[in-house]
Design a protein around this motif. Structure first.
Motif, short mmCIF file in Angstrom:
data_model
loop_
_atom_site.label_atom_id
_atom_site.label_comp_id
_atom_site.label_asym_id
_atom_site.label_seq_id
_atom_site.Cartn_x
_atom_site.Cartn_y
_atom_site.Cartn_z
N GLN A 89 12.07 -16.09 72.12
CA GLN A 89 10.78 -16.23 72.49
C GLN A 89 10.80 -17.22 74.20
N ALA A 90 12.55 -16.94 74.69
CA ALA A 90 11.94 -17.23 76.31
C ALA A 90 12.67 -16.05 76.69
N LEU A 91 13.41 -14.95 76.20
CA LEU A 91 14.39 -13.72 76.73
C LEU A 91 13.32 -12.76 76.79
N TYR A 92 12.36 -12.51 75.56
CA TYR A 92 11.47 -11.21 76.14
C TYR A 92 10.56 -11.53 76.06
N LYS A 93 9.32 -10.96 76.68
CA LYS A 93 7.56 -10.40 77.02
C LYS A 93 7.03 -10.72 76.20
N LYS A 94 7.56 -10.04 75.10
CA LYS A 94 6.78 -9.87 74.10
C LYS A 94 7.47 -9.84 72.88
N LEU A 95 7.37 -10.77 71.89
CA LEU A 95 8.29 -9.98 70.72
C LEU A 95 7.13 -9.80 69.29
N PRO A 96 8.20 -8.74 68.68
CA PRO A 96 7.06 -8.51 67.41
C PRO A 96 7.09 -9.29 66.54
N TYR A 97 7.04 -10.65 66.62
CA TYR A 97 6.94 -11.53 65.22
C TYR A 97 6.70 -12.85 66.03
N ASP A 98 5.69 -13.74 65.72
CA ASP A 98 6.08 -14.72 66.23
C ASP A 98 6.45 -15.68 65.22
N PRO A 99 7.85 -16.26 65.76
CA PRO A 99 8.68 -17.55 64.39
C PRO A 99 8.00 -18.26 64.23
N VAL A 100 7.11 -19.09 64.54
CA VAL A 100 6.40 -20.22 64.14
C VAL A 100 5.40 -19.69 63.15
#
Length: 333
Positions: free
Chosen positions: A112-123
């Motif tokens: 979440q810190a490395l990628y501008k946008k993730l295809p999922y929410d880790p929380v």
């Protein structure tokens, strides 16, 4: 001809009995459905290729859970994008307990810190069950490389900027960030080469296609023991009991350096509480099995059992920690 009073009374009693049975069935069916879990195979999605530490741990757990739950528990490797592809698939799976996710510090605290946008929410998209293990990362080199120690590696890298290639299981995986932390703390210009898992990166390292690699200890230790790779240093604060002669990066010349990988199991968000409880109890029982502990320990890992709330709190703290490391190192995808 009108029905007799006796016949009418019998039909009425039968109707009442049938209605009562239907009502009881309706009341019992949810409990029966809950109590029947699991009644079909369970899948553990692994977001990296076969042969890496995430895969190794998932297969150890799948064997134990198959015996404990009485249903086949299979591993499904979905590598790519630093674990994001597999994580997204797991996040979108039905929340019924039949899909689990073997994630990492990368998928849930670094990406979440490395990628501008993730295809999922880790929380929001997952419910944490427990960590499974923590492992050191190991800095290894092909034996033909002209350095044997951390200080020699630093000197060589500074004399040949951009020429020393280091592989990792993927952008955002903890070995990648371990390398970025090393690069930023030593002022060296290392060239990162990401792969879709530890196994393909290791293949290239063994073939001397890349110079060094930061890898989870379980994935690399067999090649160190066979003499095919040269161990340079461990990323954790203390030496590994499995490789007691290999120094830590901190004691070998980079004071304050420390990085640890961890792995855990999640279920999709909204998985029913009773199913979560059943899965958690089974996972804990497997992790307490001496045979399982031995397998993980022999791979260089340490078994960890959290409460679900404790795991959630740990993830939050790790996200803050690694978010700062990523920012300070300047690493980007």
């Amino acid at each position: 001809m009108p029905a007799s009073p006796t016949f009418t009374r019998r039909r009425s009693l039968q109707a009442i009995a049938a209605a009562s049975m239907a009502a009881l069935g309706a009341l019992a069916s949810p409990a029966q459905a809950q109590g029947s879990f699991p009644n079909k195979p369970i899948t553990i999605i692994v977001p990296f290729s076969a042969g890496g530490t995430t895969d190794i741990l998932a297969r150890i757990m799948s064997q134990g859970l198959t015996a404990e739950l009485g249903q086949p528990v299979v591993v499904d490797n979905k590598p790519g994008a630093g674990g994001n592809i597999g994580a997204a698939l797991a996040a979108k799976a039905p929340a019924d307990g039949y899909t689990l996710f073997m994630g990492t510090v990368g998928t849930h605290a670094i990406n979440q810190a490395l990628y501008k946008k993730l295809p999922y929410d880790p929380v929001q998209d997952f419910v944490p069950l427990t960590r499974v293990a923590t492992v050191p990362n190991l800095l290894v080199a092909h034996p033909s490389q002209p350095f044997k120690t951390v200080k020699e590696l630093i000197a060589y890298a500074k004399a040949h900027p951009g020429k020393v290639t280091y592989g990792s299981p993927g952008a955002g995986a903890s070995p990648h960030v371990s390398g970025e932390l090393f690069r930023s703390m030593t002022g060296t210009d290392l060239l990162h080469v990401p792969y879709k898992g530890s196994a393909p990166a290791m293949t290239d390292l063994l073939g001397n296609q890349i110079a060094i690699m930061f890898d989870n200890l379980p994935s690399a230790i067999q090649h160190v023991r066979s003499g095919k790779l040269r161990p340079i240093a461990i990323t954790t604060a203390k030496r590994s009991p499995e490789l007691p002669d290999v120094p830590t990066i901190a004691e070998a010349g980079v004071p304050g350096y420390e990085a640890t990988s961890w792995f855990g199991l999640w279920a999709p968000a909204k998985t029913p509480a009773d199913v979560q409880a059943r899965l958690y109890a089974a996972i804990v029982k497997v992790l307490k099995d001496p045979a399982v502990v031995k397998k993980i320990t022999e791979q260089g890992g340490d078994v960890v059992i959290d409460t679900q709330a404790g795991f959630a709190a740990y993830i939050k703290a790790e996200s803050a920690k690694w978010g700062k490391v990523v920012k300070d190192s300047g690493a980007q995808i």
